[in-house]
Structure formats: C-alpha cells, structure tokens
Design an enzyme around this catalytic site. Structure first.
Site, short mmCIF file in Angstrom:
data_model
loop_
_atom_site.label_atom_id
_atom_site.label_comp_id
_atom_site.label_asym_id
_atom_site.label_seq_id
_atom_site.Cartn_x
_atom_site.Cartn_y
_atom_site.Cartn_z
N ARG A 164 0.80 -1.22 0.00
CA ARG A 164 0.00 0.00 0.00
C ARG A 164 0.84 1.28 0.00
NH1 ARG A 164 -3.54 -2.37 4.94
NH2 ARG A 164 -1.64 -3.60 5.12
N LYS B 68 8.82 -1.32 3.13
CA LYS B 68 8.10 -0.40 4.02
C LYS B 68 8.88 -0.05 5.28
CE LYS B 68 4.29 -1.79 6.21
NZ LYS B 68 2.85 -2.06 6.38
N GLN C 260 12.08 -14.97 6.08
CA GLN C 260 10.74 -15.50 5.77
C GLN C 260 10.56 -15.43 4.26
OE1 GLN C 260 7.39 -13.01 6.60
NE2 GLN C 260 5.91 -14.66 6.37
N THR D 136 1.51 -12.72 8.77
CA THR D 136 2.21 -12.48 10.04
C THR D 136 2.37 -13.77 10.86
OG1 THR D 136 0.06 -11.81 10.96
CG2 THR D 136 1.53 -10.05 10.24
N ARG E 9 29.03 24.02 2.90
CA ARG E 9 29.01 22.61 2.50
C ARG E 9 29.93 21.75 3.36
NH1 ARG E 9 30.23 22.74 -3.60
NH2 ARG E 9 30.29 20.52 -3.19
N LYS F 58 33.09 25.42 0.78
CA LYS F 58 33.14 23.95 0.77
C LYS F 58 34.48 23.46 1.26
CE LYS F 58 34.83 21.24 -2.01
NZ LYS F 58 35.37 20.53 -3.16
N TYR G 227 39.45 23.46 -9.25
CA TYR G 227 39.33 22.24 -10.05
C TYR G 227 39.92 22.47 -11.44
CZ TYR G 227 36.91 18.20 -12.13
OH TYR G 227 36.61 17.02 -12.74
N ARG H 42 46.10 41.50 -13.74
CA ARG H 42 45.01 41.88 -14.64
C ARG H 42 45.59 42.71 -15.76
NH1 ARG H 42 42.81 46.02 -10.06
NH2 ARG H 42 44.01 47.82 -10.74
C1 UD1 Z 1 -1.77 -6.34 11.31
C2 UD1 Z 1 -2.70 -7.22 12.14
C3 UD1 Z 1 -3.93 -6.41 12.53
C4 UD1 Z 1 -3.50 -5.19 13.31
C5 UD1 Z 1 -2.48 -4.37 12.50
C6 UD1 Z 1 -1.89 -3.29 13.41
C7 UD1 Z 1 -2.43 -9.50 11.28
C8 UD1 Z 1 -3.05 -10.59 10.46
N1 UD1 Z 1 -3.11 -8.36 11.36
O1 UD1 Z 1 -2.47 -6.00 10.11
O2 UD1 Z 1 -4.80 -7.20 13.35
O3 UD1 Z 1 -4.65 -4.39 13.60
O4 UD1 Z 1 -1.38 -5.20 12.06
O5 UD1 Z 1 -1.06 -2.40 12.68
O6 UD1 Z 1 -1.40 -9.69 11.86
N2 UD1 Z 1 4.87 -8.97 7.78
C9 UD1 Z 1 5.83 -9.95 7.69
N3 UD1 Z 1 5.56 -11.05 6.91
C10 UD1 Z 1 4.39 -11.21 6.24
C11 UD1 Z 1 3.42 -10.19 6.37
C12 UD1 Z 1 3.68 -9.09 7.15
O7 UD1 Z 1 6.90 -9.84 8.26
O8 UD1 Z 1 4.23 -12.24 5.58
C13 UD1 Z 1 5.17 -7.78 8.60
C14 UD1 Z 1 5.10 -6.49 7.82
O9 UD1 Z 1 6.37 -6.16 7.28
C15 UD1 Z 1 4.65 -5.50 8.86
C16 UD1 Z 1 3.88 -6.34 9.85
O10 UD1 Z 1 4.19 -7.69 9.60
O11 UD1 Z 1 5.74 -4.89 9.52
C17 UD1 Z 1 2.37 -6.14 9.72
O12 UD1 Z 1 1.96 -6.50 8.42
P1 UD1 Z 1 0.79 -5.72 7.69
O13 UD1 Z 1 0.56 -6.37 6.37
O14 UD1 Z 1 1.04 -4.28 7.72
O15 UD1 Z 1 -0.45 -6.10 8.65
P2 UD1 Z 1 -1.80 -5.29 8.81
O16 UD1 Z 1 -2.68 -5.58 7.65
O17 UD1 Z 1 -1.52 -3.87 9.10
CA CA Z 2 0.27 -2.64 9.19
#
Ligand code: UD1
Ligand code: CA
Length: 454
Positions: free
Chosen positions: A14, A21, A73, A79, A329, A347, A383, A436
């Site tokens: 997003r 991110k 991962q 998550t 600078r 600089k 330079y 000059r």
């Molecule tokens: C998540 C929670 C939601 C909560 C919100 C709070 C879940 C399913 N949902 O949603 O309940 O309200 O956070 O901000 O957990 N990430 C990984 N691996 C993945 C997917 C995500 O490491 O496979 C990491 C992302 O980099 C991020 C974090 O997990 O830092 C959260 O992921 P994101 O997709 O932003 O979750 P939300 O939809 O915001």
């Molecule tokens: Ca999030």
C-alpha cells in the site's frame, strides 16, 4: 527471559514504493530503527528481525547492529507464517516473546514495559496491546468477553458489518509465552480473505488471552500508506518540538519547522519559521536559526546566526553569522566571529576566526588565516578538470572584488590582491598582487551610433 521479534518481511504494497516499508524514514530514522529503539530499554536477551521482501537491503541498513538475529521468511505468507519462522531459532526458549510489527514507529518504551509487566503478573498465555479508535478502519478488531478476556481478533477485511462497528483494535504488539505460542503456531490455517496465515488467529487458541488498552492511541498507529506516514511524521515532529520547548528552545512558528531525533539544542535557541534541522545537529546556546534555513549534521557553538541558508556537515564556532542565502558545505570549519554573507558558497575549507566573506564568493578546498577580508566575487578556482587543489591564504589578507585564485596557490600573511586579478602564482607575505590587464583609454572614440544604441 525476554526475546523480541520484529516483523519486517512484508512488502508494504500500500506504500507503492520501491523501498521496503520498514525502511521508510520518518523524522530522520527508518520505521524499523524506531521500533528497535522502542524496545531497547527492555534489554531483551535476544532480538530477532524477520526479513523477507528485499531482505538484503533491510539487513544492510541494520548491519551496524551486531545484536540482531535475522530470520528469513520466504515467501511472505502472512504475520503468522512470519512468526512460524522463529520455531527453529527459539527451540528450547522458555521465556516470553514480545512481537512487534515493524511498521509501528511511535511506540513508547514505557508502554512496552507495562505490557510485559501486565503479561507476567496475569500469568497469561498472551497479552496484546489494544486501542479504542474513533476510526478503526483497516485494523483487526478485538473481541473480548465480559471478563475482558480476548476471544478472537478479526481482520477488518474479514469482518461483518456488525463486527466492524467494534472500535477496539489490535495494535499488532503482543507479549506471548513462547512455549505456548510455539505449540499452536503449526495449527494456523489460511482460511481468510487474503489466504495468509494470521498471527492474530493464535489468540483464539491461547488461554487466557488478555489485553491492555493503550492510553495514547497515537502511539500504536501502524503505517500502511503514505497518508499514515505523513500523519506519524506530524505526531513525531510535534513530540520533538514540545520536548525542546521544555528545554528552553523557542519556535516562532512551530508547525512550519521540522527536527530529527538526532538533534541537540541548547538554551535560548530561537528557531524562526520554515527552518529544518536534519541528522545529528548540535546547536549551542543562544543560536538563532532561520527563517528559511536547512541544517544537516551541523555543529554550531553558541550565539551563531543563520538566515535563509543551507548548512551541512560542518562546524561553526561561536558568534558566526551566515546568510542570507549562503551555502556552507561539508567539511567546512568557520572560526569564531566569521561572517559569511549573501550568495557565498564555502566547501571543505578551514576559515580562521574573524574572516569576512560577505558577498558572491566561492571558497572551496581552502585554508584562510585569521581576519581575512574576502572581496565581493572572489573565487577559488579549485578544479583543473581532473583534480581538486587547495588555496592557502595567510592571515589578514584582503582580496579585491572579482579576484580569481587559481589553485594550487598560496598567499602569505598580509597580502593584498588587486580587484579583478587572476592569480596563478604564490604571493609572498606583505605584497600587493596585481594580475590583470592594464587599462587603456583611447581618446575621441566615436561611440555607438544612435540606431545601434536603441
Ligand atoms: C496487522 C494485524 C492487525 C492489526 C495491525 C496493526 C495481522 C493478520 N493483522 O495488520 O490485526 O490491527 O497489524 O497495525 O497480523 N509482515 C511480515 N511477513 C508477512 C506479512 C507481514 O513480516 O508475511 C510484517 C510487515 O512487514 C509488517 C507487519 O508484519 O511490519 C504487519 O503487516 P501488515 O501487512 O502491515 O499487517 P496489517 O494488515 O496492518
Ligand atoms: Ca500494518
């Protein structure tokens, strides 16, 4: 025993960005650095960072942190899948695991400490941080029974209309008893709108699951898109400015100024409108900055004034005055009481105390002794098209307007350079240098014809 895991493997679709991110910056630090800083005071035994999307880039950004264990991962299947990757790394670990989303940058350490304390005193299987939001759109909703025990978390996109009206949201910050979490992690299913494994589904399997409501809902803001990024930046800036106001700094128009975490400001500093301090600036007592000024990694001693200028990676001694419209600078060092004025660029130069470079000059790769008066439009030509060379000017020299000093060149102490000179050779101390063409006046010159003059 406490371990911390930060989820930082997601792509952040997003955000619509090429940058992962968790590497998006706010107030001079990346999201993930902020999350790491918020759990630092808890002194965890281990800190695990789950990386996946652009893993090498995230790892590279944090390579200076030897205390981090990176866990890969691949692919990123939610998550819950992310936390499953910890099973080998935390084999045999008997303590608590604090899980933080990598995109929640405003958390206070005190809040995390309270979460862990509540978790331990309640003997819960999991304790999560929640908030009641006026606009809970996008967050998972937390459902609790009459005793406040958490029954389930349902993601916004999986909620019915009725469920969506629940304002209690999951902040994405959890303290789990690891052995109990480890026993339910393999049971997760991807039966949801995104077809992912959700960490939030574990709470229905964990007994008891409790929550604490965060006092300041700003703290748990998760960053999913650019609007949320901007809103968090605004919150952080507000925090930084109010902190420095309590330390004796005045802002004339606070909302128009930004700071970074790394800045240190003295007492009676006045920050005028549209002034921005980035990186690790150190600003001494009584400095006056702005309006319209950008400073980055600048070290200013006391009573320095900078007006409508850009000042980067340099050191300005006490009482220096810069601007309007100057550019200092990297690698520049201005001694006490120096003045650098309108449309001047300095600089990588060392300028001893009391020098004046007041108008329209370029001083690059130069060393100026004390009390040099640089005439308007003096240029150090550093330079030759291949390499940079140094210009050395002794103390109490004076260069005339529109002089060019072609480096490498050295002027002794007390040299005077005639206006309009182009110097290519060293000048001994105490001399006048003229370089000059001699003026010729031709008498009775007809002058321009009246037609051509129009
Ligand atoms: C998540 C929670 C939601 C909560 C919100 C709070 C879940 C399913 N949902 O949603 O309940 O309200 O956070 O901000 O957990 N990430 C990984 N691996 C993945 C997917 C995500 O490491 O496979 C990491 C992302 O980099 C991020 C974090 O997990 O830092 C959260 O992921 P994101 O997709 O932003 O979750 P939300 O939809 O915001
Ligand atoms: Ca999030």
């Amino acid at each position: 025993m406490l371990a911390v895991a930060i989820l930082a493997a997601g792509k952040g679709t997003r955000m619509r960005s090429d940058l992962p991110k968790v590497l998006q910056p706010i107030a001079g630090a990346t999201l993930v650095e902020r999350v790491l800083a918020s759990c630092g005071p808890l002194a965890p035994e281990r800190t695990l960072l789950i990386v996946g999307h652009q893993a090498e880039r995230v790892r590279g950004q944090l390579s200076h942190r030897s205390d981090l264990d990176f866990v890969l991962q691949q692919p990123q299947n939610g998550t819950g899948h992310a936390v499953q990757q910890l099973l080998p790394a935390l084999e045999g670990f008997e303590g608590d695991l604090l899980v933080l989303n990598g995109d929640v940058p405003l958390l206070r350490s005190e809040t995390l400490e309270a979460l862990v304390a509540e978790h331990r005193s309640g003997g819960s299987a999991v304790t999560l941080l929640t908030a009641e939001l006026a606009d809970p759109t996008g967050y998972g909703r937390v459902f609790v029974d009459a005793d406040g025990v958490v029954q389930a978390i349902v993601e916004h996109r999986d909620c019915t209309d009725a469920q969506r009206s629940n304002p209690l949201i999951n902040a994405g910050i959890y303290c789990f008893h690891w052995p109990r979490l480890a026993s339910v992690l393999p049971l997760l299913s991807s039966d949801n709108d995104q077809g992912e494994l959700y960490l939030t589904d574990t709470v229905a399997q964990l007994n008891p699951a409790r929550h604490i409501v965060v006092a300041d809902a700003d703290e748990i803001a998760g960053i999913n898109d650019r609007r949320q990024l901007a809103a968090c930046e605004a919150t952080l800036q507000e925090r930084l400015r109010s902190h420095w106001m309590t330390q004796g700094v005045s802002f004339i128009d606070p909302a128009s100024c930004t700071l970074s975490d790394g800045c240190q400001l003295g007492r009676d500093v006045v920050i005028e409108p549209q002034t921005h301090l980035r990186g690790a600036c150190r600003i001494g007592d009584g400095c006056r900055l702005g309006p319209g000024t950008l400073l980055e990694n600048a070290q200013l001693e006391r009573d320095v004034r900078v007006l409508h200028s850009v000042v980067r990676d340099c050191h300005l001694a006490a009482g220096v005055e810069v601007g309007p419209f100057a550019h200092i600078r990297p690698g520049s060092e201005l001694g006490e009481g120096c003045r650098v004025g309108n449309f001047v660029e300095v600089k990588n130069s060392r300028v001893e105390p009391g020098c004046k470079i007041n108008h329209l000059s370029y001083i690059g790769d130069s060393d100026l002794g004390a009390r040099v008066n640089v005439g308007a439009g003096t240029i150090t030509a550093n330079y030759d098209g291949q390499r940079k060379h140094r210009t050395v000017i002794g103390s109490a020299c004076k260069t005339g307007a529109n002089s060019t000093l072609v480096a490498p060149i050295r002027l002794g102490d007390g040299v005077t350079v005639a206006a309009g000179s182009t110097l290519t050779e060293d000048v001994p101390a105490g001399s006048l240098a003229l370089g000059r063409a001699r003026q010729i006046n031709k008498a009775d010159w007809p002058g321009p014809s009246s037609a051509a003059a129009e």
